[in-house]
Design a protein around this motif. Sequence first.
Motif, PDB file in Angstrom:
ATOM      1  N   UNK A  83      41.701  12.445  41.774  1.00  0.00           N
ATOM      2  CA  UNK A  83      40.446  12.801  42.434  1.00  0.00           C
ATOM      3  C   UNK A  83      39.411  13.324  41.446  1.00  0.00           C
ATOM      4  N   UNK A  84      38.289  12.608  41.372  1.00  0.00           N
ATOM      5  CA  UNK A  84      37.200  13.006  40.482  1.00  0.00           C
ATOM      6  C   UNK A  84      35.882  13.152  41.239  1.00  0.00           C
ATOM      7  N   UNK A  85      35.964  13.438  42.524  1.00  0.00           N
ATOM      8  CA  UNK A  85      34.751  13.604  43.322  1.00  0.00           C
ATOM      9  C   UNK A  85      33.883  14.739  42.762  1.00  0.00           C
ATOM     10  N   UNK A  86      34.499  15.815  42.305  1.00  0.00           N
ATOM     11  CA  UNK A  86      33.718  16.937  41.774  1.00  0.00           C
ATOM     12  C   UNK A  86      32.977  16.536  40.503  1.00  0.00           C
ATOM     13  N   UNK A  91      27.617  15.180  38.076  1.00  0.00           N
ATOM     14  CA  UNK A  91      26.678  14.207  37.506  1.00  0.00           C
ATOM     15  C   UNK A  91      25.430  14.117  38.385  1.00  0.00           C
ATOM     16  N   UNK A  92      25.634  14.025  39.686  1.00  0.00           N
ATOM     17  CA  UNK A  92      24.511  13.888  40.601  1.00  0.00           C
ATOM     18  C   UNK A  92      23.583  15.108  40.531  1.00  0.00           C
ATOM     19  N   UNK A  93      24.184  16.293  40.453  1.00  0.00           N
ATOM     20  CA  UNK A  93      23.385  17.520  40.371  1.00  0.00           C
ATOM     21  C   UNK A  93      22.587  17.584  39.069  1.00  0.00           C
ATOM     22  N   UNK A  94      23.102  16.917  38.031  1.00  0.00           N
ATOM     23  CA  UNK A  94      22.395  16.886  36.750  1.00  0.00           C
ATOM     24  C   UNK A  94      21.387  15.739  36.673  1.00  0.00           C
ATOM     25  N   UNK A  95      21.274  14.978  37.761  1.00  0.00           N
ATOM     26  CA  UNK A  95      20.339  13.864  37.775  1.00  0.00           C
ATOM     27  C   UNK A  95      20.856  12.633  37.067  1.00  0.00           C
ATOM     28  N   UNK A  96      22.177  12.541  36.908  1.00  0.00           N
ATOM     29  CA  UNK A  96      22.794  11.397  36.230  1.00  0.00           C
ATOM     30  C   UNK A  96      23.645  10.606  37.217  1.00  0.00           C
ATOM     31  N   UNK A  97      23.988   9.393  36.834  1.00  0.00           N
ATOM     32  CA  UNK A  97      24.806   8.524  37.684  1.00  0.00           C
ATOM     33  C   UNK A  97      26.238   8.465  37.145  1.00  0.00           C
TER      34      UNK A  97
END
Length: 381
Positions: A83-86, A91-97
């Motif tokens: 599990x790597x959802x976190x 990444x999303x919170x940092x504005x990355x994909x």
Amino acid sequence: MAASLQARIVTSINRVPATQWNALALGGNPFVRHEFLLAMEQAGCVGKAAGWLPNHLLLEEHGELVAAVPLYRKSHSWGEFVFDWSWARAYDQAGLSYYPKLVSMPPFTPATGPRLLLAPGASPAVRARLSTELLMYAKSEHFSSAHLLFLNDEDRASLSNEGYLWRKDCQFHWHNRGYKTFDDFIATFRSDKRKKALRERRRVREGGVTFRTLTGGEMDAKLWNIVFGFSAATFESHGHEHYLNVEFFQTVSAVMPQSVVIKLAEYQGHPIATAIFFRGDHVLYGRYWGAAANYHSLHFETCYYQGIEYCIEQGLQHFEPGTQGEHKVPRGFEPTTTWSAHWIADARFRRAIDHYLNDERAAIDQYILQVEEHTPYHRGP
């Protein structure tokens, strides 16, 4: 030889001759066979719409396959069981994909096995070239990461110096220590644990439940619809759709008839529950379960005791019943380490994930020690 190798990516396993793919050293693992991976595609379980796009990496010499990595371009993290959802949220919170990413494993199959597939007798240079090409591909296509999940010991050793981060986890496996009968096995339990296990088996038997063992070649469409219906109902009861479909099971049982094993529980001649297994050369893999209703101890009997008995009868060395489930421990399954390798492109996230994995590995080690105290076996004099 390594210098003359040509690398390429194929977006369907069907673009590789089955005879060439299956001639690689697959370790007797059914899940990396050409037929298994192709059945996933043909049934629509993988593909662009499913978020599992085949991106298999090949190394060839003069048109002949000498090495490969079963590889998928992923647009989500479903069906991986590491599990790597976190990580994706960070990444999303940092504005990355975080997506797309690369994942090497048989889809929806958290079973340890080979990921770097080489022709028998291939040199270490070929293995090194395969690993290098994998990372070159990840970098050239700007993937956030590449993940090789549920690695066997040989692959783990060969990748130890390749810049991967290592993730440790625990499953519960059964090991055949030369048992000739189920009675031989259960005799290794402490008295109280043995009585409980035998009582569970007796309750199922006294309830009038009987079992049939069927191979894929003995299953017809009608029976597959019943068996799959049991399994799909289990997923539905947990609020999920089945990862697979009945077409996949019908296809794979037709092309790999001896690799698919069904334990069918019946009451008065009518199916009431099932466990779907896959068989390798030395290992039995438990994958899916379902029942028409709740029956006392039927899950333990169908999924675990029947599987153990089958391994003893067939001389199989190990039984991997799937992920999670501490309830397996009192039935003779032992904590077993699993490993995954993770290459992270972004240096900042790599450092953060590395720190997290160091702490996680220590926690897993502690957890395994605690679970080992609860195995049912005699502890010696």
